[in-house]
Design an enzyme around this catalytic site. Structure first.
Site: not given
Length: 163
Positions: A36-37
């Site tokens: 989730r970057c």
């Protein structure tokens, strides 16, 4: 005590004991990863690099880490599913690990001591920091998170270590 990172005891994402040497002959591109970057799309380039250089000995290895903004909160199964369905990841993944701080994984004790091109060592800055490790287990190069896996500096360093 292992003398190189190639023989250091590790665990795969599904909990099986392994070493870098077990995963391939080397060299290795070891990368702390997160689902989730903003840099997560680098998975695509990592998979391309893995496929392109696999037959010449390179093994890309992902190390999930949740230390940066809680960007890898999933279980091992969730991480594996995300990587395979979203990016078609086929390269080996290790268990989720801390790369900084008091609980830093021993692998990252060694990796963090390596310097980048500016001569700076120390803590991992963010997700997707890359370490090129030669076949004997010595750190050859360190690339900061925003340096993409297909950057000529990375591919050139990989080429210089291949058989």
């Amino acid at each position: 005590m292992p003398t190189t990172v190639a023989s250091m005891p590790l665990r795969t994402l599904d909990g099986e004991p392994t070493t870098l040497s077990d995963l391939g002959p080397g060299p290795y591109l070891v990368v702390n990863v997160a689902s989730r970057c903003g840099l997560t799309p680098q998975y695509r380039q990592l998979e391309e690099i893995a496929g392109h250089y696999r037959e010449r000995g390179l093994t890309v290895i992902g190390v999930p880490c949740n230390q940066f903004g809680g960007q890898e909160p999933g279980s091992a199964e969730e991480i594996a599913t995300f990587c395979s369905t979203t990016y078609g990841v086929t390269f080996p993944m290790l268990e989720k690990a801390d790369v900084n701080g008091a609980q830093r994984h021993p692998l990252y004790e060694v990796l963090a001591a390596a310097t980048d091109d500016a001569g700076e060592a120390g803590d991992i800055q963010w997700n997707f920091e890359k370490f090129l490790v030669d076949g004997s287990g010595s750190v050859a190069k360190r690339f900061r998170p925003r340096t993409t896996p297909d950057d000529p500096a990375v591919t050139g360093a990989i080429e210089s270590l291949l058989r």
